[in-house]
Design an enzyme around this catalytic site. Structure first.
Site, mmCIF file in Angstrom:
data_model
loop_
_atom_site.group_PDB
_atom_site.id
_atom_site.type_symbol
_atom_site.label_atom_id
_atom_site.label_comp_id
_atom_site.label_asym_id
_atom_site.label_seq_id
_atom_site.Cartn_x
_atom_site.Cartn_y
_atom_site.Cartn_z
ATOM 1 C CD1 TRP A 18 -13.573 -5.199 -3.580
ATOM 2 C CD2 TRP A 18 -14.584 -7.014 -4.385
ATOM 3 N NE1 TRP A 18 -12.798 -5.683 -4.592
ATOM 4 C CE2 TRP A 18 -13.385 -6.812 -5.112
ATOM 5 C CE3 TRP A 18 -15.396 -8.098 -4.716
ATOM 6 C CZ2 TRP A 18 -12.962 -7.650 -6.137
ATOM 7 C CZ3 TRP A 18 -14.980 -8.944 -5.740
ATOM 8 C CH2 TRP A 18 -13.776 -8.724 -6.434
ATOM 9 C CG ASP A 41 -1.583 -3.406 -8.884
ATOM 10 O OD1 ASP A 41 -1.860 -4.132 -7.926
ATOM 11 O OD2 ASP A 41 -2.222 -2.372 -9.158
ATOM 12 C CG ASP A 42 -0.180 -7.287 -4.565
ATOM 13 O OD1 ASP A 42 0.948 -7.409 -4.066
ATOM 14 O OD2 ASP A 42 -1.223 -7.701 -4.034
ATOM 15 N NE ARG A 85 -5.608 -9.850 -1.719
ATOM 16 C CZ ARG A 85 -4.914 -9.067 -2.531
ATOM 17 N NH1 ARG A 85 -4.300 -8.014 -2.066
ATOM 18 N NH2 ARG A 85 -4.831 -9.327 -3.815
ATOM 19 C CD1 TRP A 111 -2.651 3.757 0.905
ATOM 20 C CD2 TRP A 111 -1.096 5.347 0.990
ATOM 21 N NE1 TRP A 111 -2.372 3.995 2.226
ATOM 22 C CE2 TRP A 111 -1.427 4.964 2.310
ATOM 23 C CE3 TRP A 111 -0.144 6.349 0.798
ATOM 24 C CZ2 TRP A 111 -0.834 5.560 3.419
ATOM 25 C CZ3 TRP A 111 0.434 6.931 1.919
ATOM 26 C CH2 TRP A 111 0.105 6.538 3.201
ATOM 27 C CG ASP A 112 -4.928 -1.782 -2.793
ATOM 28 O OD1 ASP A 112 -6.049 -1.486 -2.344
ATOM 29 O OD2 ASP A 112 -4.739 -2.708 -3.614
ATOM 30 C CG MET A 113 -6.417 -0.026 3.873
ATOM 31 S SD MET A 113 -8.087 0.046 4.480
ATOM 32 C CE MET A 113 -7.825 -0.011 6.225
ATOM 33 C CB CYS A 161 -6.440 1.845 -4.404
ATOM 34 S SG CYS A 161 -7.061 0.227 -4.908
ATOM 35 C CG ASP A 171 -10.586 -4.134 -7.135
ATOM 36 O OD1 ASP A 171 -9.815 -3.272 -7.577
ATOM 37 O OD2 ASP A 171 -10.345 -4.792 -6.111
#
Ligand code: DGJ
Length: 737
Positions: free
Chosen positions: A203, A370-371, A446, A480-482, A529, A551
C-alpha cells in the site's frame, strides 16, 4: 493474413506487424510450441527443437509418443497433469474416481473473423482483420476422461498482441473438478539467461519494477488477496540480458483479471522457460457437472525486439484500442478536485460547496465527494452499505449535486460497494450477506467485512441503491474503492464442492455490477481504486478508463510508482493528483507536483480554499497546459527516457503524438546531491526526422526551432531545470512544417 495454417493443417503461424508465434502438432497430436519472437515471413521451415536423443527412464511416455521425444522434453502449448510432462501443468482435472488427470490432444481447429465473447469476463474486443481472420480455436479432447478443451488465440496485428483464453467442458457423464486451469502457457525455447521483471510493492508503494535473473526452478508472482493487490500486478516481463528501453528482446505477459492471479516462469531442466498466467490455483477449484463449461480470463502477450519501451507501447496501444470500452476512452477527462486529503471525514455541504466554488474559478471541472457522505459515517468504523446521504452532514444529495452543477462543474461520488460495516442498517437487515465461515472467528480490515458478491441478490441490491442515487442526483462520476483484502472465503448458499469457486464468483459479481451500471449509465465516468492502486489491472480497465494510482501523492514517490505502472498500462489510465505540501521531510514546488500529476489523469487532492495567490495562478496555468498537452500525453506514444529500474538524479519521460507533430518532454530533478552535471541531455524520441519543431519551455514560447533529426539524435540540454531538489521543467516541441 494474420493466421496462417501450414503443412496440411499441422503448423499454425500467428503473425502481427512485427512478431510471429508458431506452434504445431506432433505425431501424438500434442500441440507443441515452436517459436515466439521477431516476425518471420515464411514459417513452413520452423519445427520443434531437436528431441533429446536419449530419453532416460525418467522421462515416461505413453505408447504412441513420437520418435524419441517424451512430453517432458517438448515445449508444450497447454500441458496436463499426469501426462508425462513433469513441469507445472496448465490444466489439472480430478475425475469422479479421484484421479488427477489431463492429457488433451488436438482434434480440430477453426478460424473465425469474429471473436467469441467470454461470458461475464473482461476481454479484448474488436481487432482490425484486413482479411477477416482474427481468432483461431483449437479443439482438444482428453479421450479417457471426456473433458474437452478449446484453446483460443486472437491476433491483434497492429499492436503486436495475441490474446489467449481457454474453455474447458465436461463432456463426460460424471462431474469433474478443475484444480488448476491456466489462461495461457508459453514454453519459450532457451531464454533461461533472461531476466524476470515484475512489479512489487505495498500500500502506498505500488508497482515498483524489479528485475531479477531467471534461475532454475520456479519464479512466480501473484495474489490470493481476492483482488489484484498492491504487491504484484497481474503481468510480468522476460527480458534478454542487458535489455534497455530501446534495445533487446522483451516479452510481455498480462492477465486481464482482477481477482486472485498467478504468474510464473519455470526454468526447466533443458533451459526452456515455461510461462503460465491464470487464476491463482490456491483457494480455487471449479466443479463441472456433465455438459458444464469453465471459461478462463484472457491473457495477453507481446514481444518487442526493441527493448522495454516498445513492449510498453504495444500494451498501451492495445489497452486503449481493444480493452477500455468506456466512451471516455480518448476523451479529455474532467480536471477534478477530490476532497479526501483536504477534509478527510470532517466536512459538511458548505465546505464542499466552498471548495467547488474556488475550483470553478480556477477552471477545475469536477468536484468529487469522497468517503463520509453516507449513513452516519464520520470515521471509518460505520455505515458501509448504507448508500443514502448523511442528511445532517450533506443535506439532500440532489441539492448538493445541483449546487455543484450550477457552478458549471461535474459532480462525483465515492463508493465502496463491496464492503459492509457491522454498524450499518444493511448489516442489521442482512447479516448473512457477508463472507465468513460459519462458526469461525472473522477477520476485520479497517473494521469492515466483505459482502458476498458471489450472490446475485447482493449484486442486485447494490445496483438498485447505487443506480437510484446516480439517477436522483445526476452523478457524473463515481470513485469505486475497495479497502481490504479478502479472507473468510465462504459462501453460505453454495454446496461444499463449490466452495473453491467463491473467490472467482465474487469477482464475476463485481464485473456484473459494473456491467449493469454501464448499461444503465453509459456516460458515467468510473474511476477504479483500492486503497490507492490495489486493483490496477487490465480487467478493471474493461469497465472503467482510469484507476487511482496510489494513495501516495508525494510527487517524488510517485515518480517510481508511475514509471512502474507505465511499464504495462497506458498513462491515460493513471489517476494522478496534485497534493498539499504535507510531507514535512521535503519541499516539493507546486509546479513540480503539477508536472508529475500531468503524466496521468489530472486533478487536485487538497483544500483549494487554502491556496496562496501564486499557487492559484499556477493552478490556472497547469490546467491550461493539461488541456493543451492532453491528446499527446494520453493518446500518444509514451517513452521513458530514464532507467525505470533505479532512482535517477533526474527522471524524464516524453509523450509524442501519433502524427508526430507534438512532443511533451518532462524532466524532474529528484536531488542535486549526485554532483555529476547540473544539466542533462535527452534525445527526443519518436519525431519526424524531416520536420522542424519549435520549442516552448514551461509554457513560454522560445525562438528556438530544431530539426527533427537533431532532436532525435543529439537531443536537448535541460538548461531550464534549476539546480535544486524536486524541481521540474516541461519542454513542448511543435512541428512548424
Ligand atoms: C482509499 C482511497 O485510496 C482514498 O483515496 C480515499 O478514497 C479513502 N480510501 C477513503 O476512505
Amino acid at each position: 493474413m494474420s493466421i496462417e495454417v501450414l503443412r496440411e493443417g499441422s503448423l499454425f503461424h500467428l503473425r502481427t506487424l512485427r512478431t510471429s508465434y508458431v506452434f504445431g502438432l506432433n505425431p501424438a497430436n500434442r500441440l507443441q510450441h515452436f517459436y515466439y519472437g521477431k516476425r518471420i515471413e515464411d514459417a513452413s521451415m520452423v519445427c520443434a527443437r531437436a528431441f533429446n536423443p536419449s530419453p532416460a527412464s525418467f522421462n515416461p511416455r505413453r505408447p504412441g509418443e513420437p520418435g524419441n521425444g517424451t512430453p517432458d522434453q517438448l515445449p508444450q502449448e497447454y500441458s496436463g497433469v499426469n501426462s508425462g510432462d513433469m513441469r507445472l501443468p496448465a490444466l489439472e482435472v480430478q475425475t469422479a474416481d479421484g484421479a488427477l488427470w489431463a492429457d488433451a490432444r488436438y482434434v480440430s481447429h477453426e478460424i473465425s473473423s469474429c471473436k467469441r465473447p467470454l461470458n461475464g469476463l473482461p476481454q479484448s474486443f474488436g481487432g482490425k482483420a484486413p482479411e477477416g481472420m482474427t481468432q483461431l480455436a483449437l479443439n482438444l479432447k482428453d479421450e479417457s476422461t471426456g473433458v474437452e478443451v478449446v484453446l483460443l488465440y486472437t491476433v491483434f496485428e497492429e499492436c503486436d498482441v495475441i490474446a489467449r483464453s481457454v474453455v474447458v467442458t465436461n463432456c463426460s457423464d460424471k462431474a469433474v473438478r478443475l484444480g488448476r486451469v491456466m489462461s495461457t502457457q508459453v514454453d519459450l525455447i532457451g531464454k533461461s539467461d533472461y531476466d524476470f521483471v515484475n512489479t512489487f510493492g505495498s500500500w502506498s508503494r505500488e508497482r515498483h519494477v524489479e528485475k531479477t535473473p531467471l534461475h532454475f526452478g520456479l519464479q512466480m508472482a501473484g495474489s490470493v488477496r481476492g483482488a489484484t493487490g498492491h504487491v504484484h500486478t497481474p503481468a510480468f516481463l522476460l527480458s534478454s540480458p542487458g535489455a534497455t528501453e530501446t534495445a533487446g528482446e522483451v516479452f510481455g505477459f498480462m492477465l486481464c483479471y482482477s481477482g486472485n492471479h498467478y504468474e510464473s516462469a519455470e526454468v526447466e531442466q533443458f533451459g526452456g522457460v515455461r510461462v503460465q498466467l491464470g487464476i491463482h490455483p490456491e483457494l480455487f477449484s471449479w466443479h463441472l457437472e456433465p455438459g458444464e463449461s469453465f471459461e478462463t480470463p484472457e491473457a495477453f502477450m507481446t514481444v518487442s525486439a526493441d527493448g522495454f519501451g516498445q513492449m510498453s507501447r504495444n500494451f498501451h496501444d492495445f489497452i486503449r484500442s481493444h480493452v477500455i470500452r468506456s466512451p471516455w476512452n480518448g476523451r479529455q477527462r474532467p480536471i477534478l478536485v477530490n476532497n479526501w486529503e483536504a477534509t478527510y471525514f470532517d466536512f459538511d455541504a458548505q465546505k464542499i460547496i466552498d471548495i467547488a466554488t474556488e475550483a470553478s474559478k480556477l477552471n477545475i471541472e469536477m468536484l468529487v465527494l469522497d468517503d463520509g457522505w453516507f449513513g452516519h459515517r464520520n470515521n471509518d468504523k460505520s455505515s458501509l452499505g448504507d448508500w443514502y446521504e448523511f442528511k445532517s452532514k450533506v443535506g439532500d444529495m440532489a441539492d448538493l449535486a445541483g449546487a455543484i452543477h450550477k457552478l458549471g462543474m461535474k459532480f462525483g461520488l465515492w463508493y465502496e460497494p463491496e464492503m459492509i460495516s457491522e454498524e450499518s442498517d444493511l448489516y442489521a437487515a442482512h447479516p448473512d450477506w457477508v463472507l465468513c465461515v460459519p462458526g469461525r472467528p472473522r477477520c476485520y480490515g479497517r473494521t469492515q467485512l466483505i459482502l458476498d458478491f458471489s450472490r446475485e441478490e447482493v449484486v442486485q441490491h447494490l445496483y438498485e441503491v447505487m443506480s437510484s442515487m446516480i439517477s436522483k442526483a445526476k452523478i457524473d462520476y463515481i470513485k469505486w474503492d475497495m479497502n481490504r483484502n479478502m479472507t473468510d472465503v465462504f459462501c453460505s448458499t453454495l454446496p461444499p464442492e463449490r466452495q473453491g469457486e467463491v473467490a472467482h464468483r465474487y469477482i464475476m459479481g463485481v464485473y456484473r455490477l459494473h456491467d449493469m451500471l454501464i448499461e444503465t449509465f453509459p456516460e458515467l465516468l468510473i474511476e477504479g481504486c483500492s486503497g490507492g492502486g490495489g486493483r490496477f489491472d487490465a480487467g478493471m480497465m474493461y469497465y472503467l478508463p482510469q484507476i487511482w494510482c496510489s494513495d501516495n501523492t508525494d510527487a517524488m514517490d510517485r515518480l517510481a510508482i508511475q514509471a512502474g505502472t507505465s511499464m504495462f498500462y497506458p498513462v491515460a489510465s493513471m489517476g494522478a493528483h496534485i497534493n498539499a505540501q504535507h510531507q514535512p521531510w521535503r519541499f516539493i514546488p507546486f509546479e513540480t507536483r503539477g508536472n508529475v500529476a500531468m503524466a496521468g489523469t489530472f486533478g487536485y487532492e487538497l483544500d483549494l480554499t487554502k491556496l496562496t495567490d501564486e499557487e492559484k495562478e499556477t493552478t490556472v496555468r497547469l490546467n491550461a497546459s493539461y488541456h493543451r498537452y492532453h491528446d499527446t500525453i494520453s493518446e500518444g506514444d509514451y517513452y521513458r527516457l530514464t532507467d525505470a529500474f533505479k532512482k535517477n538524479d533526474v527522471e524524464a519521460w516524453c509523450a509524442v503524438s501519433k502524427d508526430r507533430s507534438q512532443a511533451v518532454l518532462t524532466a524532474v530533478r529528484r536531488t542535486k546531491e549526485g554532483y555529476i552535471s547540473n544539466q542533462s541531455q535527452f534525445k527526443v524520441p519518436g519525431l519526424d526526422a524531416s520536420r522542424s519543431y519549435r520549442m516552448t519551455v514551461n509554457g513560454k514560447e522560445t525562438e528556438l526551432v530544431y530539426p527533427g533529426d537533431v532532436l532525435m539524435n543529439y537531443g536537448i540540454w535541460t538548461m531550464e531545470l534549476p539546480w535544486a531538489d524536486c524541481v521540474s521543467a516541461v519542454y513542448l516541441f511543435e512541428a512548424i512544417d
